[in-house]
Write an enzyme that holds these catalytic residues in place. Structure first.
Site, PDB file in Angstrom:
ATOM      1  N   HIS A 469      -1.451  -5.533  -7.848  1.00  0.00           N
ATOM      2  CA  HIS A 469      -1.490  -5.053  -6.533  1.00  0.00           C
ATOM      3  C   HIS A 469      -1.008  -5.858  -5.405  1.00  0.00           C
ATOM      4  O   HIS A 469      -0.088  -5.239  -4.641  1.00  0.00           O
ATOM      5  CB  HIS A 469      -3.264  -4.785  -6.231  1.00  0.00           C
ATOM      6  CG  HIS A 469      -3.250  -4.513  -4.600  1.00  0.00           C
ATOM      7  ND1 HIS A 469      -3.771  -3.077  -4.481  1.00  0.00           N
ATOM      8  CD2 HIS A 469      -3.515  -4.861  -3.785  1.00  0.00           C
ATOM      9  CE1 HIS A 469      -3.934  -2.744  -3.211  1.00  0.00           C
ATOM     10  NE2 HIS A 469      -3.652  -4.014  -2.559  1.00  0.00           N
ATOM     11  N   GLU A 470      -1.197  -7.194  -5.523  1.00  0.00           N
ATOM     12  CA  GLU A 470      -0.605  -7.972  -4.424  1.00  0.00           C
ATOM     13  C   GLU A 470       0.785  -8.025  -4.765  1.00  0.00           C
ATOM     14  O   GLU A 470       1.827  -8.258  -3.805  1.00  0.00           O
ATOM     15  CB  GLU A 470      -1.280  -9.423  -4.289  1.00  0.00           C
ATOM     16  CG  GLU A 470      -2.690  -9.457  -4.095  1.00  0.00           C
ATOM     17  CD  GLU A 470      -2.950  -8.564  -2.761  1.00  0.00           C
ATOM     18  OE1 GLU A 470      -2.106  -8.537  -1.930  1.00  0.00           O
ATOM     19  OE2 GLU A 470      -4.106  -8.074  -2.494  1.00  0.00           O
ATOM     20  N   HIS A 473       2.668  -5.300  -2.945  1.00  0.00           N
ATOM     21  CA  HIS A 473       2.940  -5.581  -1.630  1.00  0.00           C
ATOM     22  C   HIS A 473       4.276  -6.308  -1.585  1.00  0.00           C
ATOM     23  O   HIS A 473       5.106  -6.452  -0.757  1.00  0.00           O
ATOM     24  CB  HIS A 473       1.966  -6.440  -0.828  1.00  0.00           C
ATOM     25  CG  HIS A 473       0.668  -5.466  -0.561  1.00  0.00           C
ATOM     26  ND1 HIS A 473       0.854  -4.351   0.178  1.00  0.00           N
ATOM     27  CD2 HIS A 473      -0.778  -5.539  -0.892  1.00  0.00           C
ATOM     28  CE1 HIS A 473      -0.370  -3.845   0.356  1.00  0.00           C
ATOM     29  NE2 HIS A 473      -1.199  -4.660  -0.133  1.00  0.00           N
ATOM     30  N   HIS A 476       7.394  -4.861  -1.817  1.00  0.00           N
ATOM     31  CA  HIS A 476       7.715  -4.227  -0.501  1.00  0.00           C
ATOM     32  C   HIS A 476       8.277  -5.217   0.542  1.00  0.00           C
ATOM     33  O   HIS A 476       9.275  -4.714   1.277  1.00  0.00           O
ATOM     34  CB  HIS A 476       6.225  -3.424   0.106  1.00  0.00           C
ATOM     35  CG  HIS A 476       6.586  -2.413   1.106  1.00  0.00           C
ATOM     36  ND1 HIS A 476       5.538  -1.939   1.494  1.00  0.00           N
ATOM     37  CD2 HIS A 476       7.609  -1.781   1.355  1.00  0.00           C
ATOM     38  CE1 HIS A 476       5.824  -1.065   2.464  1.00  0.00           C
ATOM     39  NE2 HIS A 476       7.201  -0.773   2.582  1.00  0.00           N
TER      40      HIS A 476
END
Length: 680
Positions: A469-470, A473, A476
């Site tokens: 998940h991290e 990010h 991105h």
């Protein structure tokens, strides 16, 4: 006197932060100088005798204060990841200064006049899409933050903002202090019954570090979660649960109740001052959802679909606990324990069977391999740049041609100076200036199970999905390719920001992906097919209850920020109970309060935005459906995702970007199917 190195361009490799050379005594002076320099840049824009243009006003404004932003990033990231009393004291001093400076900019009439002049002429300026977005964002940044207010109201706004910045810092400090001060000291070995060997070893190590006999369980997730999941001693689970769920709610010097009430009242007052009905109306105007009504409808529609499933799951769990241990009434401290036992019974699967296949180093290599297959990224661990703690790993990221893409920091283990949870952050954004594409410095911070004397760090499956998940990010941020810093990377609408992170979690459930990195830490054996099948089969286990829990947090957030007037709220606990009434499965516990440690909305940036986790799940389920249709490692789909979502930052409306990637708007059915809430 020597120049403060924080106010200079860093003469480091890749222009990274020189952490080891930064002394705490540098910060206050550096902030003051940074603010002074940024003000001079603003004066340069407002005093320019030339007619306001996009370049001399809007662009100049976006690139102003670069060094101040850099100092802020370093300082506030460390205040979250490696803080101490001295840093916290500085944070309380500098936050009002930054709040004041921010207001100085948005309430600067001469500056707004120039911005407005460019904005009013926008149709004749022949701007690119990104420039139009920036212009719109800058104009709204002024109009939405008081530029049109009369002077006395501007002063009131300044005072509110100053107080809010200090209150949210204090809120976070209290939660961290509560987490650090509590310990469950166990001296009777029988009280460890049920705990996996790794958790016992970790508790022993913690006790030794604190120079005590026996075992110590703390409120840090890697210590707290295994105890709540496996410890047979129900009384001790209750004791630990009460400590965890009462953070900031003990009527002592670390109590957050008054702070919560002050924050929501000030936010409401601020929104009213700016002409908005509530704080949520103010926030959501700049989100995909647009208004509180849309959010409430979205959450209540989901609630309608999830509640019957959640109720059924809860009844099954209740029945199971009664059969197993004669428990008549399930309590919150029974949730993880009996869920784990039932999961083991239904799927013959538990974290202890999985953990040997998820050695931290292997999972890191796995996520890197997946990023390489999808986006052509290569990660090389480097040791020639500074780090703020020995635990931090540093990487240079390049593309297939060897071009430098980003610096990546990864910080995985709990410490006293680090707040709980997991997050991604930026030390330096990407932007293009003077013909150069300046690359970003990105970091992820987690709180995972530490290695012990006898074992490496072996992750629970939940920690594996957190890392993915991290890292989503982080992608991105790393793959950002925009001109302007304020539109770069994760600078997107808040209910879109979770798409890249949540979509990457999907790879954790796929055989093709797991076989790349899930190998036994001792034997090197690839995770057996039957375990992969069980992971997939158990993915929707208690999903109704999980969904209900997320909805309850979203509704609590909206109850604080979208209600008529928080002036009438006198009890945090009573207000919370009312907000939870339609989502409650377990009996309430008088000593517990969620709001007083709900850092997402009272310290982080999620106020009126917690719903976005579920909102983005709709997007991520729909996006991953596309990958599955073509192939989870499809270069074509991955390139479309990179070009239309990951690299674009906030340059266009998120729905436009999403439709360009997907060819259509997202369908909520994909989420409901994946969650097992409707038939596939």
């Amino acid at each position: 006197m020597a120049k403060n190195l924080l106010n200079q361009k860093f003469s480091t490799k890749y222009n990274t932060a020189p952490f080891s050379k930064i002394e705490n005594s540098f910060y206050l002076e550096a902030f003051k100088k940074g603010i002074e320099d940024a003000k001079m840049e603003i004066d340069g824009i407002t005093n320019n005798p030339a007619t306001p243009t996009f370049k001399n006003t809007i662009e100049a404004l976006d690139f102003s204060g670069e060094q101040l932003n850099r100092i802020s990033s370093i300082f506030f990231n460390l205040n979250s990841a490696e803080t101490n009393e001295e840093i916290q004291k500085i944070a309380q001093e500098v936050s009002p200064l930054l709040s004041e400076f921010s207001n100085d900019v948005t309430l600067n009439e001469a500056l707004f006049k120039r911005v407005k002049a460019v904005y009013n002429a926008k149709d004749s300026l022949n701007l690119t899409t990104e420039q139009q977005t920036l212009l719109d964002k800058k104009y709204k940044g002024f109009s939405r933050n008081g530029a049109n207010l009369p002077d006395e109201k501007k002063q009131e706004l300044r005072e509110i903002d100053k107080e809010l910045s200090q209150l949210s810092l204090k809120f976070g400090e209290n939660v961290l202090a509560e987490t650090n001060k509590y310990e469950l000291h166990i001296t009777n070995e029988a009280d460890l019954d049920g705990l996996p060997e790794s958790a016992i070893e970790d508790a022993k190590q913690t006790a030794e570090q604190k120079e005590k006999e026996g075992w110590i369980i703390t409120l840090q997730y890697p210590s707290y979660v295994p105890f709540m999941t496996y410890a047979k001693n129900r009384e001790l689970r209750k004791k630990l649960s009460l400590a965890f769920a009462s953070k900031g709610f003990n009527n002592d010097e670390l109590d957050n109740q008054d702070i919560v009430l002050k924050i929501v009242k000030l936010r409401h007052k601020r929104a009213n001052l700016l002409g908005y009905k509530t704080h949520a109306h103010f926030v959501l105007e700049e989100r995909m959802a647009k208004n509180p009504e849309t959010v409430t409808t979205f959450l209540n529609d989901l609630l309608e679909k999830a509640k019957p499933a959640a109720k059924q799951e809860f009844d099954k769990l209740t029945e199971f606990a009664k059969e197993l241990d004669g428990i008549d009434q399930l309590q919150k401290w029974d949730a993880s324990y009996y869920s784990e036992k039932l999961k083991q019974k239904l799927f013959d699967l538990d974290d202890e069977k999985l953990k040997p296949y998820f050695k931290l180093e292997n999972v890191i290599n796995g996520v890197f391999t997946i990023a390489n297959k999808l986006f052509g990224l290569q990660f090389e661990e480097i040791n020639d740049i500074d780090k703020y703690h020995n635990d931090v790993l540093t990487y240079k990221v390049t593309d297939t041609e060897g071009n430098y893409i980003s610096i990546f920091y990864a910080d995985f283990f709990p410490r006293e100076g680090k707040r709980g949870g997991a997050w991604m952050t930026v030390y330096k954004p990407q932007y293009k200036k003077d013909g150069k594409n300046d690359r970003p410095h990105i970091s992820i911070v987690c709180n995972f199970t530490k290695p012990t004397k006898n074992k490496p760090s072996l992750l629970t499956f939940n920690e594996v999905t957190t890392l993915f998940h991290e890292f989503g990010h982080a992608l991105h941020g790393m793959l950002a390719n925009t001109t302007y810093p304020s539109l770069s990377g994760t600078s997107v609408f808040w209910d879109f920001v979770e798409l890249p992170s949540q979509v990457l979690e999907n790879w954790c459930f796929e055989k093709e992906a797991l076989e790349l990195f899930a190998t036994h830490y001792e034997t090197g054996e690839v995770i057996p097919m039957d375990l992969i099948e069980k992971i997939k089969a158990s993915a929707t286990f208690n999903e109704g209850m999980q969904t209900l829990r997320q909805i309850s947090f979203g509704l609590l957030d909206m109850s604080w920020h979208a209600g008529e007037s928080p002036e009438n709220i006198s009890s945090v606990k009573a207000h919370e109970l009312e907000a939870f009434k339609n989502t409650q499965l377990y009996p309430d516990v008088a000593e517990n309060c969620m709001s007083t440690s709900f850092s997402h909305i009272f310290q982080g940036g999620y106020s009126s935005g917690y719903y976005s986790y579920k909102w983005a799940e709709v997007l991520d389920a729909d996006a991953f459906e596309y990958f599955k249709e073509v192939g989870i490692f499809s270069k074509t789909v991955a390139t479309k995702f990179k070009d239309n979502v990951l690299s674009q930052g906030g340059t266009e409306d998120p729905m436009v970007l999403y439709k360009r990637f997907r060819g259509k708007e997202p369908e909520p059915e994909a989420l409901l199917k994946r969650a097992g809430l409707i038939e596939k």
